[in-house]
Enzyme design. Structure first.
Site, PDB file in Angstrom:
ATOM      1  N   GLU A  13      -0.101  18.412  -4.390  1.00  0.00           N
ATOM      2  CA  GLU A  13      -0.236  19.850  -5.073  1.00  0.00           C
ATOM      3  C   GLU A  13       0.977  20.396  -4.976  1.00  0.00           C
ATOM      4  O   GLU A  13       1.435  21.729  -5.884  1.00  0.00           O
ATOM      5  CB  GLU A  13      -0.958  20.625  -4.032  1.00  0.00           C
ATOM      6  CG  GLU A  13      -2.542  20.569  -4.046  1.00  0.00           C
ATOM      7  CD  GLU A  13      -3.354  20.952  -5.342  1.00  0.00           C
ATOM      8  OE1 GLU A  13      -2.603  21.457  -6.080  1.00  0.00           O
ATOM      9  OE2 GLU A  13      -4.286  20.534  -5.191  1.00  0.00           O
TER      10      GLU A  13
ATOM     11  N   GLU B  91      -5.841   1.452   9.344  1.00  0.00           N
ATOM     12  CA  GLU B  91      -5.517   2.501  10.150  1.00  0.00           C
ATOM     13  C   GLU B  91      -4.845   1.699  11.570  1.00  0.00           C
ATOM     14  O   GLU B  91      -4.091   2.436  12.382  1.00  0.00           O
ATOM     15  CB  GLU B  91      -6.588   3.259  10.725  1.00  0.00           C
ATOM     16  CG  GLU B  91      -7.465   2.941  11.739  1.00  0.00           C
ATOM     17  CD  GLU B  91      -8.466   4.051  11.988  1.00  0.00           C
ATOM     18  OE1 GLU B  91      -8.588   3.941  13.291  1.00  0.00           O
ATOM     19  OE2 GLU B  91      -8.875   4.745  11.522  1.00  0.00           O
TER      20      GLU B  91
END
Length: 314
Positions: A97, A128
């Site tokens: 963004e 992960e």
């Protein structure tokens, strides 16, 4: 029984998870699947109200981290988010963004997710847990001491996030560890440890809920306030907006109008003269300078519109 169970690895991990607030079981909600939809919605809404207060408790630590981010980035450093699963996706979202909102280069704010871009939509098995993956992802960026790395993990124990912070710190980068459990390995590994403790989830262990909301709120602060400190705004106006479509061009016109109180015709003329650059258009109108001068003043002020306006008025 798996090989890992035989060695006690899975049992150890289960014991570790049992100590985490984000993984705690809530027996009072054992009948949630039998409740009315409205009752569940009300309960979730009440749970979400906890998040803002938990973030508020950590504001001094958040502000200190942001000041460090802004100082490093003012020297040309980058802001790098690193996480797995939901935490990684939130980091990628916040990073993505920044270019349209603040006209940052895509390389200036970077989101790393364990398992790579495909992990945004599909779980990547074992990613992960990969400390090596974290090191490789950061080494590909060629980190410097001017960079900032933010490890994000609700549990605060995710190997990818913890190793990202450890490795970045060893290279001299400023590090931040954002988790939702107290006493986390992630916070301990970082220069700035931020633990927003929101408690157990309505669905046991589903940390995309309150924990995810808390992380999103903090990431909003990281990017937005850092960009304010870097001169990417004028007051509360997004003057570094990149007007890349019709809606954003209309917003750019409105921002220039709000900042200058000029007529629509004058705003249009200023934007045309500056190639649609909002900051330059505002400086042209308020500073009484031409477009080339506006560009030079902003460059000399390192993009800070208020400083450029003060110079124009001197």
């Amino acid at each position: 029984m798996s090989t890992q169970d035989a060695g006690g690895g899975d049992a150890l991990l289960r014991d570790q998870l049992a100590t985490l607030a984000t993984e705690a079981y809530r027996p009072e909600l054992a009948d949630i699947d039998r409740r009315s939809t409205l009752d569940i919605a009300r309960h979730m809404n009440a749970e979400d109200a906890i998040v803002s207060a938990a973030v508020a408790d950590r504001l001094p630590e958040i502000a200190a981290a942001i000041d460090g981010m802004a100082e490093r980035m003012s020297r040309g450093g980058r802001l790098v988010y690193a996480g797995a699963g939901t935490a990684g996706r939130l980091g990628v979202l916040d990073a993505s963004e920044c270019p349209p909102t603040f006209s940052t280069d895509p390389s200036q704010v970077v989101g790393l997710i364990a398992g790579g871009p495909s992990a945004m939509v599909t779980a990547v098995e074992g990613a992960e847990d990969s400390e090596e993956g974290a090191r490789q992802d950061l080494d590909a960026l060629k980190l410097t001491a001017d960079d900032v790395v933010v490890g994000i993990s609700a549990s605060g124990r995710t190997p990818y996030a913890v190793e990202a912070v450890r490795h970045a710190r060893s290279l001299g980068a400023l590090t931040v560890g954002l988790s939702c459990n107290a006493g986390s390995a992630l916070a301990a590994a970082a220069d700035h440890g931020i633990e927003v403790v929101v408690g157990p989830e309505i669905l046991t262990g589903s940390t995309r809920l309150k924990a995810g909301t808390a992380q999103k709120l903090v990431l909003n602060m990281f990017s937005t306030i850092t960009m304010i400190r870097l001169g990417k705004t004028y007051g509360n106006l997004m003057v570094d907006l990149r007007a890349s479509n019709e809606k954003l061009r209309a917003r750019a016109h409105r921002i220039v109008g709000l900042a200058t109180d000029a007529s629509d015709e004058a705003v249009s003329a200023a934007l045309a003269a500056t190639g649609g650059d909002v900051k330059n258009a505002i400086l042209l109108l308020l500073g009484g300078v031409d477009a080339p001068t506006a560009e030079r003043l902003l460059r000399n002020a390192h993009g800070h519109l208020r400083s450029a306006l003060e110079t124009a008025a001197a």
